[in-house]
Design a protein around this motif. Structure first.
Motif, short mmCIF file in Angstrom:
data_model
loop_
_atom_site.label_atom_id
_atom_site.label_comp_id
_atom_site.label_asym_id
_atom_site.label_seq_id
_atom_site.Cartn_x
_atom_site.Cartn_y
_atom_site.Cartn_z
N LYS A 90 0.83 -1.20 0.00
CA LYS A 90 0.00 0.00 0.00
C LYS A 90 0.87 1.26 0.00
N LEU A 91 2.05 1.14 0.61
CA LEU A 91 3.00 2.25 0.60
C LEU A 91 4.42 1.67 0.67
N THR A 92 5.29 2.13 -0.23
CA THR A 92 6.69 1.71 -0.22
C THR A 92 7.56 2.90 0.17
N LEU A 93 8.47 2.67 1.11
CA LEU A 93 9.40 3.70 1.56
C LEU A 93 10.81 3.33 1.09
N PRO A 94 11.41 4.07 0.17
CA PRO A 94 12.79 3.82 -0.23
C PRO A 94 13.76 4.42 0.80
N TRP A 95 14.81 3.68 1.10
CA TRP A 95 15.85 4.18 2.00
C TRP A 95 17.14 3.42 1.70
N HIS A 96 18.16 3.58 2.58
CA HIS A 96 19.45 2.92 2.36
C HIS A 96 19.99 3.25 0.97
N SER A 97 20.04 4.56 0.67
CA SER A 97 20.49 5.02 -0.64
C SER A 97 20.90 6.48 -0.53
N PHE A 98 21.94 6.86 -1.27
CA PHE A 98 22.28 8.27 -1.34
C PHE A 98 21.23 9.05 -2.13
N LYS A 99 20.47 8.34 -2.96
CA LYS A 99 19.47 8.98 -3.80
C LYS A 99 18.14 8.22 -3.71
N PRO A 100 17.50 8.21 -2.54
CA PRO A 100 16.24 7.45 -2.42
C PRO A 100 15.15 7.98 -3.33
N GLU A 101 15.25 9.26 -3.70
CA GLU A 101 14.23 9.83 -4.58
C GLU A 101 14.27 9.19 -5.96
N ARG A 102 15.43 8.66 -6.37
CA ARG A 102 15.51 8.00 -7.68
C ARG A 102 14.70 6.70 -7.67
N LEU A 103 14.81 5.95 -6.59
CA LEU A 103 13.98 4.74 -6.47
C LEU A 103 12.51 5.13 -6.40
#
Length: 400
Positions: A365-378
């Motif tokens: 229902k909701l995915t949270l990207p993290w563990h990345s220098f550029k989470p906005e790209r994911l």
């Protein structure tokens, strides 16, 4: 009500910490710390926000009557390095393989003994109940053999911490298994690592896998008459075992330092050759093409015992990257020896296309990207597929 709070690790590769709270029960998933040699003490790290703001874990202040319970997805420092800073007795759960490796690392002095961590096994596929919350770990594939995907449920909602994951490693079936399981239920929240979205080259197919790394390693051994020196990471025990097999196939034997050989024995029951015990530098000097020597950075000067030219393969060992000041010390030493620094590593993280495929399959229902220098790209890649996604901010709270 269950609250999920992202405590650390959003726009960095590591330092991951997320909290799940229901009533008096608080579960902490991962307890990593980012590389910060300029902050030597726990109080410094806590003050700078590099340790999660959980007073019960890292200060003498007790804000909750019930002590949080900690779960470790795998044994990389950016996911468990803060265990040594715990200020009071805390239950800590990890997979049996990670537990075995952790014990060996502590015995070899390669990991600080966590005096306040009460270690417990989290057997895969078995639900563990903590108050109204249930935790289940599923064996995954990463470059640490004990890696888990962690699922939390409060009976009405399901939350998933992917942990660090890859789908092109030696065990893709493990990832396929838990992805298929999640497809059969409704996932309310998916925390998905996005490491490979950090980099500009966006190499969806380039780079070594564990299999192609071994193939290239064998080619080097067969083609080179020189001694080959390797610097692997001691926590990637499956790669260590594969290196032994590859060397044997190329007609060579790997000679290990005492610490690595003990880890191989403790974790995989492999009897390995030990430098200066089973094989001497004199023997290596006389017949260099018959050997591979494992060398840890802290023992770099040990290579002075070998007077001939050699090849040096950096296989994701320490120093882990050029952000570490020791990396330049390694470069300088090899330059003095007129030896090229050859990088031969394989990522423990999923390709960008595989991360999107995992998110599509789980369809949370909701995915949270993290563990990345550029989470906005994911996040952008997932939005393009019509998936609900949000880049969280540090200490943000989600209520269910």
């Amino acid at each position: 009500m269950t609250t999920v709070q992202i405590l650390n690790g959003i726009d960095t590769i590591g330092g991951n910490v997320v909290s799940f709270t229901n009533g008096s029960t608080q579960l902490i998933m991962d307890l990593g710390v980012n590389f910060a040699p300029h902050l030597p003490t726990a109080s410094d790290l806590y003050a700078e926000g590099l340790l999660p703001q959980v007073p019960n874990l890292f200060t003498n202040e007790k804000t909750r009557e019930e002590q949080p319970v900690v779960f470790i997805s795998h044994l990389h420092l950016d996911h468990m390095g803060a265990l040594k800073y715990l200020t009071r007795a805390t239950d800590v759960y990890m997979s049996p393989m990670s537990y075995k490796l952790y014990q060996s690392l502590v015995q070899q002095g390669l990991e600080t003994a966590p005096s306040n961590a009460k270690l417990h096994l989290l057997e895969p596929n078995i639900p563990y109940q903590f108050g109204n919350l249930t935790v289940t770990g599923y064996v995954s594939d990463h470059d640490e053999a004990g890696a888990l995907m962690l699922k939390v449920s409060d009976g009405e909602h399901t939350f998933v911490h992917s942990g660090d994951v890859r789908w092109n490693g030696p065990h893709p079936e493990r990832v396929t298994h838990w992805v298929n399981l999640l497809q059969q239920e409704t996932v309310d929240l998916l925390l998905l690592e996005g490491t490979e979205f950090s980099f500009d080259n966006d190499d969806k197919t380039a780079g070594f896998t564990e299999q192609t790394l071994q193939e290239h390693f064998q080619k080097i051994l067969v083609a080179s008459p020189k001694l080959v020196v390797i610097n692997p990471y001691e926590r990637n025990v499956e790669r260590l075992a594969a290196l032994i097999q590859s060397a044997q196939s190329a007609g060579r034997q790997i000679v290990w330092d005492q610490e690595f050989s003990q880890i191989l024995q403790d974790v995989l029951q492999i009897d390995a050759l030990v430098l200066n015990q089973d094989v001497t530098w004199d023997a290596i000097e006389q017949n260099p093409q018959a050997y591979v020597v494992q060398n840890h950075f802290k023992d770099l000067r040990e290579l002075n015992h070998f007077t001939q030219p050699f090849r040096y393969l950096h296989l994701n060992g320490e120093p882990l990257g050029d952000y570490d000041p020791r990396y330049q010390a390694l470069v300088r030493y090899l330059k003095q020896r007129q030896v090229a620094l050859e990088l031969l590593g394989a990522s423990g993280h999923a390709k960008t296309t595989d991360l999107v495929q995992i998110a599509q399959a789980v369809h949370a229902k909701l995915t949270l990207p993290w563990h990345s220098f550029k989470p906005e790209r994911l996040a952008d890649a997932l939005k393009a597929q019509g998936l609900p996604v949000q880049v969280p901010v540090k200490n943000e709270i989600f209520e269910f």
